[in-house]
Design a protein around this motif. Structure first.
Motif, PDB file in Angstrom:
ATOM      1  N   ILE A  95       0.841  -1.201   0.000  1.00  0.00           N
ATOM      2  CA  ILE A  95       0.000   0.000   0.000  1.00  0.00           C
ATOM      3  C   ILE A  95       0.875   1.249   0.000  1.00  0.00           C
ATOM      4  CG2 ILE A  95      -1.695   1.314   1.329  1.00  0.00           C
ATOM      5  CD1 ILE A  95      -2.724  -1.403   2.403  1.00  0.00           C
ATOM      6  N   ALA A 143      -5.420  -0.378  -3.878  1.00  0.00           N
ATOM      7  CA  ALA A 143      -4.594  -1.465  -3.346  1.00  0.00           C
ATOM      8  C   ALA A 143      -5.336  -2.226  -2.256  1.00  0.00           C
ATOM      9  CB  ALA A 143      -3.278  -0.904  -2.806  1.00  0.00           C
ATOM     10  N   ALA A 190       2.354   1.819  -3.407  1.00  0.00           N
ATOM     11  CA  ALA A 190       1.386   2.329  -4.381  1.00  0.00           C
ATOM     12  C   ALA A 190       1.006   3.770  -4.109  1.00  0.00           C
ATOM     13  CB  ALA A 190       0.130   1.449  -4.364  1.00  0.00           C
ATOM     14  N   ASP A 219      -8.088  -4.479  -3.718  1.00  0.00           N
ATOM     15  CA  ASP A 219      -7.530  -5.689  -4.312  1.00  0.00           C
ATOM     16  C   ASP A 219      -7.158  -6.709  -3.240  1.00  0.00           C
ATOM     17  OD1 ASP A 219      -6.265  -7.171  -6.632  1.00  0.00           O
ATOM     18  OD2 ASP A 219      -4.485  -6.828  -5.394  1.00  0.00           O
ATOM     19  N   GLN A 220      -6.568  -6.236  -2.138  1.00  0.00           N
ATOM     20  CA  GLN A 220      -6.133  -7.149  -1.082  1.00  0.00           C
ATOM     21  C   GLN A 220      -7.313  -7.786  -0.355  1.00  0.00           C
ATOM     22  OE1 GLN A 220      -3.406  -4.855   1.317  1.00  0.00           O
ATOM     23  NE2 GLN A 220      -2.052  -4.448  -0.436  1.00  0.00           N
TER      24      GLN A 220
END
Length: 652
Positions: free
Chosen positions: A347, A430, A350, A433-434
């Motif tokens: 994270i 991010a 990003a 997505d996780q």
């Protein structure tokens, strides 16, 4: 919710500009070699110390005013202000005020000014006050109302609230010209950390609360006791500070401080690289590599006083027509399980190109005396996250890849973030997505900051709190009280972005305010951090690093004091006082002389070969006054005028 207290400054990235905001820039002084030029994308919101809410204005206040008791970079109380010593007997504090302080207009400054400042702030919160600062009374009926509402109309809340409500200050007594006593409702150390700028009584004693809380001191020059005084401020362009000829401490090498306001970080970095400024505050991570490769430029990465976090909507019960989309966000087991699914380094990479520190608990490491890591930290472990979600009853019963909540509905979290900074979008994507990897859907959505605040309003604030989680930032001050307050029940409908409520946490919060010693308070704060870590209303993502940069060809002495985050924009003015003339370039044929043992010891002690730390150099008020008087040569005397003075912005 006060947007000015939020940590991130808006960054425009749509255009690359090479010039500052339009308008005439304040003209630099005659001694350009000793003019320190500072660039920032954050313009002052006020030069009235009672109205300033953001970091740049707090810096302006630090330059112009002394406080009663200073705080060093490690968060410890030090005698760098009006008080040279202090003692406590139960609920009574006695402050000994140093001799030799003078205001920038030459008037003597003493305990009278200290007592006036604290009384003025206390009275501004008292609706019964009918003295000279509120000639018509401090509780007047508003336009169209028949009766007053029983509340003070013009409370100077930034510091008055800290003194009256937080520190519990009750009385202020002037004993003599060098002694002031103050009593608090309970034994507490919070009075020392209030960081209240001491105001000149001869300027402010005739200013009513209405003016002090609105338009007083919009225009420089101003009168203060700090090392520099603002003498020019051009909106949208810059501000100039001249050296105070009557400064009680060691006269700084810097003759003037020239603040220049830039539209965005692109133009800020270009100005530093091109030599137009000497110091750039909060450069963009994307500019770090280029600036590090530039000649005569150093980039400094320091710990800031805030964090970026996820706040779950923990409002205790459903809200008609609003509230969270799933009761799962009110379940500590669900929230903690999702923490295991967060890959913080990914994270950080990003969002801010890696320039941040993975976060654990509510108080950042920059508040060193009160920071502590979790006793049993949750580390990134997808398998652990999945196991805990399943154990808590959040399963994918239809095997469509999405877990259901206790009502059997697929979980799709609405994750909101402010559009004011592109890092939030990158972090939100991010995170989505996780979490989707462990079967929890996420729908990120960006909103303008004002709209986002309205989206979070609870019924107490006239809203419906239609969100599941919010990604945003907070900033604090050296004292942890403000950041700790964000998770109290009392902040629901006010500053709380989680609506978290836990009576045990509330009791501990009040207890830390009344702790009789720093050690007792530290122990209570550790309990609070552990409690909210386990309950997980916040998932701390990262502590925001402070990325500043400076040139090395016009000044030396940039080394930060031990524990400081960056050379400038820290608590106090030590960074400005350490600056010295540029170091001579050694000859190609003649090696520089080796330092003597005395010089080596001095450099190790002060962090700078030219100027010692301010609390080591201000002990002789007489010599300091003589030095200040000599420095008046070549300076224009500052006119007598009215004056006054925001953690990641400064928060009370």
């Amino acid at each position: 919710m006060n947007r000015a207290l939020r940590g991130a400054t808006a960054v425009a990235v749509s255009a690359i500009l090479a010039a500052a905001i339009g308008g005439s820039r304040p003209v630099a002084g005659a001694d350009d070699e000793r003019t320190l030029r500072i660039g920032t994308t954050q313009e002052f919101d006020s030069i009235n110390p009672n109205l300033a809410l953001i970091a740049s204005s707090a810096e302006a206040s630090n330059l112009g005013y002394d406080v009663l008791v200073g705080v060093d970079p490690k968060g410890e109380y030090v005698p760098t202000g009006f008080a040279e010593s202090w003692t406590r007997d139960g609920t009574t504090w006695t402050f000994k005020i140093r001799d030799g302080i003078r205001w920038s207009d030459g008037e003597a400054a003493d305990a009278n000014d200290v007592a006036f400042t604290y009384r003025y702030l206390l009275a501004s919160r008292d609706p019964r006050y009918i003295g000279p600062w509120a000639p018509a009374g401090n509780d007047l009926a508003l336009a169209g109302a028949l009766h007053a509402d029983g509340r003070a109309d013009h409370p100077l809340s930034l510091y008055g609230d800290m003194l009256a409500r937080v520190a519990g200050l009750r009385t202020v007594q002037l004993v003599d010209a060098h002694t002031v006593t103050m009593t608090t409702a309970n034994p507490t150390t919070l009075l020392l950390g209030a960081l209240v700028p001491i105001l000149p009584e001869h300027i402010w004693s005739s200013v009513p609360f209405a003016a002090a809380g609105s338009d007083f001191q919009r225009q420089p020059p101003v009168v203060g006791s700090g090392p520099f005084q603002v003498v020019d401020w051009q909106l949208g362009s810059g501000a100039r500070f001249a050296q105070n000829p009557f400064y009680w401490g060691r006269p700084p090498y810097v003759a003037e401080v020239d603040f220049r306001f830039y539209r965005d970080t692109d133009s800020l970095a270009a100005a530093l690289e091109g030599g137009d400024i000497d110091y750039a505050r909060e450069i963009a991570p994307a500019d770090v590599d280029r600036l590090e490769a530039a000649p005569d430029v150093d980039v400094v990465q320091g710990a800031a006083s805030g964090f970026t976090h996820l706040a779950f909507n923990a409002y205790a019960k459903p809200i008609d027509g609003g509230g969270a989309s799933t009761p799962a966000v009110r379940d500590p087991r669900f929230r903690a399980a999702l923490d295991y699914a967060l890959d913080r380094p990914a994270i950080i990479g990003a969002a801010v190109d890696g320039y941040a520190t993975p976060a654990t608990t509510l108080i950042p490491p920059a508040s060193e005396p009160f920071h502590s890591d979790a006793a049993h930290p949750r580390t990134f472990d997808v398998a652990e996250a999945e196991e805990r979600l399943t154990a808590a009853g959040y399963v994918d019963s239809d095997e469509d890849g999405v877990r259901e909540d206790e009502d059997g509905r697929p979980i799709d979290l609405r994750l909101y973030y402010p559009t004011s900074d592109p890092r939030y979008l990158a972090a939100a994507l991010a995170i989505a997505d996780q979490w989707e990897r462990v079967g929890v859907n996420v729908t990120p959505k960006g909103l303008e900051p004002d709209a986002l605040e309205e989206q979070m309003y609870t019924p107490e604030a006239g809203g419906t709190a239609e969100y599941d989680a919010v990604l945003w930032s907070w900033s604090g001050s050296p004292d942890p009280d403000f950041l700790l307050s964000l998770l109290t029940t009392a902040q629901i409908g006010k500053l709380s972005d989680s609506s978290y409520s836990n009576p045990a946490y509330d009791r501990l919060f009040e207890a830390q305010r009344h702790a009789p010693s720093v050690e007792d308070r530290q122990a209570i704060v550790r309990q609070m951090l552990g409690l909210v870590y386990d309950d997980a209303p916040y998932l701390l993502l990262f502590y925001d690093d402070e990325l500043d940069a400076h040139r090395t060809d016009r000044f030396s002495g940039w080394t930060s004091a031990p524990g400081a985050s960056t050379p400038l924009f820290t608590t106090g003015v030590a960074g400005y006082l350490r600056l010295a003339a540029p170091a001579p370039v050694p000859s190609a044929t003649t090696p520089p002389p080796a330092p003597t043992p005395a010089e080596t010891a001095s450099q190790t002690e002060s962090g700078s070969p030219a100027v010692a730390a301010p609390w080591l150099t201000r002990t002789d008020a007489t010599l300091a006054l003589v030095g200040s008087l000599l420095s008046v040569i070549a300076l224009i005397l500052i006119l007598i005028a009215s004056r006054a003075r925001s953690p990641k912005g400064r928060a009370p």
